[in-house]
Scaffold this motif. Sequence first.
Motif, mmCIF file in Angstrom:
data_model
loop_
_atom_site.group_PDB
_atom_site.id
_atom_site.type_symbol
_atom_site.label_atom_id
_atom_site.label_comp_id
_atom_site.label_asym_id
_atom_site.label_seq_id
_atom_site.Cartn_x
_atom_site.Cartn_y
_atom_site.Cartn_z
ATOM 1 N N GLU A 1 0.859 -1.184 0.000
ATOM 2 C CA GLU A 1 0.000 0.000 0.000
ATOM 3 C C GLU A 1 0.902 1.244 0.000
ATOM 4 O OE1 GLU A 1 -3.690 0.613 1.177
ATOM 5 O OE2 GLU A 1 -3.071 2.647 0.712
ATOM 6 N N PRO A 2 0.890 2.025 -1.081
ATOM 7 C CA PRO A 2 1.894 3.089 -1.234
ATOM 8 C C PRO A 2 1.799 4.235 -0.229
ATOM 9 C CG PRO A 2 0.274 3.145 -3.015
ATOM 10 C CD PRO A 2 0.015 1.904 -2.251
ATOM 11 N N PHE A 3 0.600 4.512 0.259
ATOM 12 C CA PHE A 3 0.434 5.730 1.054
ATOM 13 C C PHE A 3 0.623 5.498 2.547
ATOM 14 C CE2 PHE A 3 -2.319 5.980 -2.718
ATOM 15 C CZ PHE A 3 -1.618 6.964 -3.392
ATOM 16 N N GLU A 4 0.666 4.245 2.954
ATOM 17 C CA GLU A 4 0.751 3.962 4.384
ATOM 18 C C GLU A 4 2.216 3.983 4.832
ATOM 19 O OE1 GLU A 4 -0.275 4.269 7.396
ATOM 20 O OE2 GLU A 4 -2.211 3.592 6.657
ATOM 21 N N THR A 5 2.426 4.188 6.130
ATOM 22 C CA THR A 5 3.794 4.192 6.636
ATOM 23 C C THR A 5 4.294 2.758 6.828
ATOM 24 O OG1 THR A 5 3.110 4.159 8.952
ATOM 25 C CG2 THR A 5 3.386 6.326 7.931
ATOM 26 N N VAL A 6 5.611 2.648 6.914
ATOM 27 C CA VAL A 6 6.235 1.346 7.120
ATOM 28 C C VAL A 6 5.698 0.714 8.409
ATOM 29 C CG1 VAL A 6 8.420 0.211 7.669
ATOM 30 C CG2 VAL A 6 8.327 1.941 5.857
ATOM 31 N N SER B 1 8.171 6.694 7.295
ATOM 32 C CA SER B 1 8.057 7.075 5.886
ATOM 33 C C SER B 1 6.905 6.323 5.230
ATOM 34 C CB SER B 1 9.341 6.716 5.128
ATOM 35 O OG SER B 1 10.448 7.276 5.774
ATOM 36 N N ALA B 2 6.270 7.003 4.278
ATOM 37 C CA ALA B 2 5.273 6.308 3.465
ATOM 38 C C ALA B 2 6.015 5.375 2.520
ATOM 39 C CB ALA B 2 4.442 7.314 2.679
ATOM 40 N N ILE B 3 5.389 4.228 2.234
ATOM 41 C CA ILE B 3 6.040 3.208 1.407
ATOM 42 C C ILE B 3 6.492 3.782 0.068
ATOM 43 C CG2 ILE B 3 5.696 0.985 0.262
ATOM 44 C CD1 ILE B 3 5.401 0.481 3.130
ATOM 45 N N LYS B 4 5.682 4.657 -0.499
ATOM 46 C CA LYS B 4 6.001 5.161 -1.844
ATOM 47 C C LYS B 4 7.300 5.964 -1.877
ATOM 48 C CE LYS B 4 2.762 9.171 -1.826
ATOM 49 N NZ LYS B 4 3.186 9.846 -0.663
ATOM 50 N N GLU B 5 7.768 6.386 -0.710
ATOM 51 C CA GLU B 5 9.021 7.147 -0.672
ATOM 52 C C GLU B 5 10.256 6.243 -0.626
ATOM 53 O OE1 GLU B 5 8.441 9.454 2.847
ATOM 54 O OE2 GLU B 5 6.618 10.363 2.028
ATOM 55 N N LEU B 6 10.049 4.938 -0.503
ATOM 56 C CA LEU B 6 11.187 4.027 -0.338
ATOM 57 C C LEU B 6 11.722 3.540 -1.683
ATOM 58 C CD1 LEU B 6 9.869 1.727 2.534
ATOM 59 C CD2 LEU B 6 11.141 3.868 2.734
ATOM 60 N N SER B 7 12.986 3.141 -1.654
ATOM 61 C CA SER B 7 13.592 2.541 -2.840
ATOM 62 C C SER B 7 13.104 1.096 -2.980
ATOM 63 C CB SER B 7 15.105 2.546 -2.702
ATOM 64 O OG SER B 7 15.477 1.664 -1.666
#
Lengths: 309, 253
Positions: free
Chosen positions: A90-95, A130-136
Amino acid sequence: MSNILSITNLRKSYAGGFEALKGVSLDIREGEILALLGPNGAGKTTLISTVCGITMPTSGSVTVGGHDIQLGYRAARQMIGLVPQEINLEPFETVWNTVRFSRGLFGKPRNDALIEDILRKLSLWDKRKSAIKELSGGMKRRVLIAKALSHEPRVLFLDEPTAGVDVELRKDMWKIVAELKKDGVTIILTTHYIEEAEAIADRVGVINSGQILLVEDKDSLMSQMGKKQLEVELTEAIAEIPASLADHGLTLIRDGQALLFTYDTRADRTGITSLLNDVSQAGLVLNDVQTRQSSLEDIFVDLVSGENA
Amino acid sequence: MNWTAIASIYRFEMARFFRTLAQSFISPVVSTSLYFVVFGAAIGSRIQEVEGVSYGAFIVPGLIMLSVITQSISNASFGIYFPKFIGTVFELLSAPVNFLEIVMGYVGAAATKALFIGVVILATSMLFVDVTIAHPFAMLAFLVLTCLSFALLGFIIGIWAGSFEQLQLVPLLIVTPLIFLGGSFYSISMLPPIWQTVTLFNPVVYLISGFRWSFFGIADVPIGMSLLAILGFTMLCLGIIWLIFRTGWRIRS
Ligand SMILES: Nc1ncnc2c1ncn2[C@@H]1O[C@H](COP(=O)(O)OP(=O)(O)O)[C@@H](O)[C@H]1O
Ligand SMILES: [Mg+2]
């Protein structure tokens, strides 16, 4: 050692009629690391998905810790952690929330200390907000692993965990796998990196076209099936192989400094004795001899190409 | 029952809602105000009263129903479609949960969001017109049941949908017309007799009628019928969802 996972005659036909698993039987021992090797489309993901409940088996049976995956699906699934091949998050949720969600979904009570521990081990602790979408990509894969570990599975499936992953993460992954094994977790990983199977697996299974071709202890597999190579180093380089040695199928290597002899360890006669005799008959002087074992990769390629032939 | 799992799904879904809370709050306020400006001023000046209730107040239950129904459907359909779309549904399918638990989590969250919006609309309406609620408990019960049953419908749509277009299609082509033709902004008794009969095949009529009864004590159809209709609808949706999970239709290959 008892079997923690038992797959019996499992078949899976997809809606289009394509049979992705053609009667797979496989027993996995508690606490072992099994590497499932197979080319793309072999049915590795289908096999894992069926055991985990994501796809429905067409026939056959699977038990996990003695629980049938259909009749006793709750008990069976509670024991299983899955790191899928695709990065689905889920891209918008945090780790943190994503990992916590997984634990809850599997019915385990909240345990922040445990999740912190998992995130730290996976070098995700700094990224927890961090939101998942911000991760590599590599970080996302770590999150998938954290999710799978969050509910303390006894059996962990890693579906091509190191495909497209940097060296650092691969090393980390192997370390984590080794630690999990120490805790008694059974690990089944699919891969087409042979070094991976070679480095960490206890047993190796080879699957192709929906069928298990073999399951063997890694060491005995390599010694049984491996071709060995004998390198005969000469004191003086030669320009060509003497005619008297023509029958041995030698190749001249290192600018004529050495002869390479390939033999099959499974054969009744390896031919080493007669080779060495012939070499000295030909008037060549040995400086050194050494043997080399072929890698799992060679074995694998042999098996699969034999199957396809 | 895996209550922890239900709570986890519910909390995860609500988090999405809280991330966009301002948006979730402002849009119903604005749209309600617009309805009052348009319907209240333009039509209300021609129709003074309907069955003894001022027109402005009369449309409040319909207005709430309109939003609550569309919100329930879109929340729930999106809620389950999104994991299918991005692939995270694998986790639900591999978790030790049954269909009822998944439904309770997703549908519960979708219904909660819709309920919240319903309450916001009611409060906004009260700024424009005098609204009295004759049967507050019945009102709340109708509201909750409506949220739940249409969230169930939305869940089915979300599983059925193969694209975002399809996700929009059913609400747009079927549900919105049913609501508008369901007496949101008029009394069924204002229609010619033939249309009154036709209208009785519209399930939304029973909902709005019952809901309006809880406000003003007046109804187009008997209140028992309204209750029966919404319970029947809920059971139907639950049955369909049970079948979906039984057969794995569109979720488990
Ligand atoms: N959902 C599906 N529908 C139809 N065929 C599928 C589906 N998933 C996989 N397959 C087919 O099944 C075979 C095995 O796929 P898969 O299990 O993903 O292989 P692997 O993981 O070993 O690469 C492939 O030929 C693939 O095309
Ligand atoms: Mg695969």
